[in-house]
Design an enzyme around this catalytic site. Sequence first.
Site, PDB file in Angstrom:
ATOM      1  N   HIS A  37       8.931  14.665  -4.258  1.00 31.10           N
ATOM      2  CA  HIS A  37       7.832  13.853  -3.727  1.00 31.10           C
ATOM      3  C   HIS A  37       8.258  13.178  -2.426  1.00 31.10           C
ATOM      4  O   HIS A  37       9.103  12.300  -2.436  1.00 31.10           O
ATOM      5  CB  HIS A  37       7.458  12.808  -4.784  1.00 31.10           C
ATOM      6  CG  HIS A  37       6.334  11.907  -4.405  1.00 31.10           C
ATOM      7  ND1 HIS A  37       6.513  10.561  -4.183  1.00 31.10           N
ATOM      8  CD2 HIS A  37       5.022  12.156  -4.202  1.00 31.10           C
ATOM      9  CE1 HIS A  37       5.346  10.014  -3.882  1.00 31.10           C
ATOM     10  NE2 HIS A  37       4.422  10.945  -3.888  1.00 31.10           N
ATOM     11  N   HIS A  79       2.998  10.043   5.200  1.00 32.22           N
ATOM     12  CA  HIS A  79       2.139   9.808   4.044  1.00 32.22           C
ATOM     13  C   HIS A  79       0.784   9.192   4.379  1.00 32.22           C
ATOM     14  O   HIS A  79      -0.227   9.519   3.776  1.00 32.22           O
ATOM     15  CB  HIS A  79       2.854   8.922   3.014  1.00 32.22           C
ATOM     16  CG  HIS A  79       2.020   8.665   1.794  1.00 32.22           C
ATOM     17  ND1 HIS A  79       1.275   7.524   1.621  1.00 32.22           N
ATOM     18  CD2 HIS A  79       1.769   9.441   0.708  1.00 32.22           C
ATOM     19  CE1 HIS A  79       0.627   7.599   0.470  1.00 32.22           C
ATOM     20  NE2 HIS A  79       0.911   8.752  -0.099  1.00 32.22           N
TER      21      HIS A  79
HETATM   22 CA    CA Z   1       1.291  13.328  -1.358  1.00 29.85          CA
END
Ligand code: CA
Length: 330
Positions: A37, A79
Amino acid sequence: MPRFLVVILVLCFMSCNNKEVKINKVSTKSEKVVIAHRGASGYLPEHTLASKAMAHTMNVDFIEQDIVLSKDNVLVVIHDIHLESVTDVAIKFPDRNREDGRFYVVDFTFEELQQLNVSERFDPATNKAIFPNRFPLFKSNFKLHSLQEEIELIQGLNKSRSKNIGIYPEIKEPEFHQKEGKDISKIVLNVLAEYGYKTKEDNCILQCFDAKELKRIREEFKSELFLVQLIEFEEEELRMEEFAKYADGIGPWIPQIIKGKDKNGKWLISDLVMNAHKNNLKVHAYTFRADELGDFKTFDELLNVALYEANIDGFFTDFPDKVVDFINKN
Ligand code: CA
């Protein structure tokens, strides 16, 4: 051949077969997918090339990219559509915020974006780290990079390490980009195709929260990639049949699957994974963090419940090494 010998041979054959069954079981478990992630973001600032290289050495299945467009249409791996939580934009370009006080990636050229220093995530109001035990703020030297640069890093490491680790890009806020006059999905799909990611065989999973856009990617752009519909709201849990018409999987967050404990201390599991599986949708849940355990005593307990009680198919994790270890030893 004496009868007892035949019996022994049959027993041997059966026990060999049993062993095979066991091996099959293990391989079923290893089909569980580990997704780094934002890279190995528990150890290095998220979405830096360093965190991606580190994740690669952890032998994950996929490395994630969140994608936002710059003013000059470069696909930037970051992000948020904003810059102030992971860069020094407020110091380098103090006058470039919008009326809401925020600094938007789309207002900067890629050349300008590369002047920024990238840091571990922090709260710009307090300058405090979001995860205090992670990499220190604004240490060493990290920069923003393009999707192409990251794909070249991963494909390069696949070559030099003899691996086949996949990419897992997320198209961020397509509607925002459209309002800015930009068709981000079209640009992402073109770049993916250029680097050989066109079908489900090509080790690329494409994800998006926007259902309208993901459907458009399948139906209008005729993409043959493995598509994951990210979800976060309860009402989306009732839309599995609809998602199954264009997507191959869903990406819920953990509280949609594990709903706390009952009176006897047993973990309550929602029927979301079961319903998704009934509709042939894989479930890749987010986000498994060893330093954000909620009601779980240990990270292994969380992983155990997610894997064996909830039966999820994939983990988005900031700590890929720990999840890979857990899957290998179980
Ligand atoms: Ca993502």
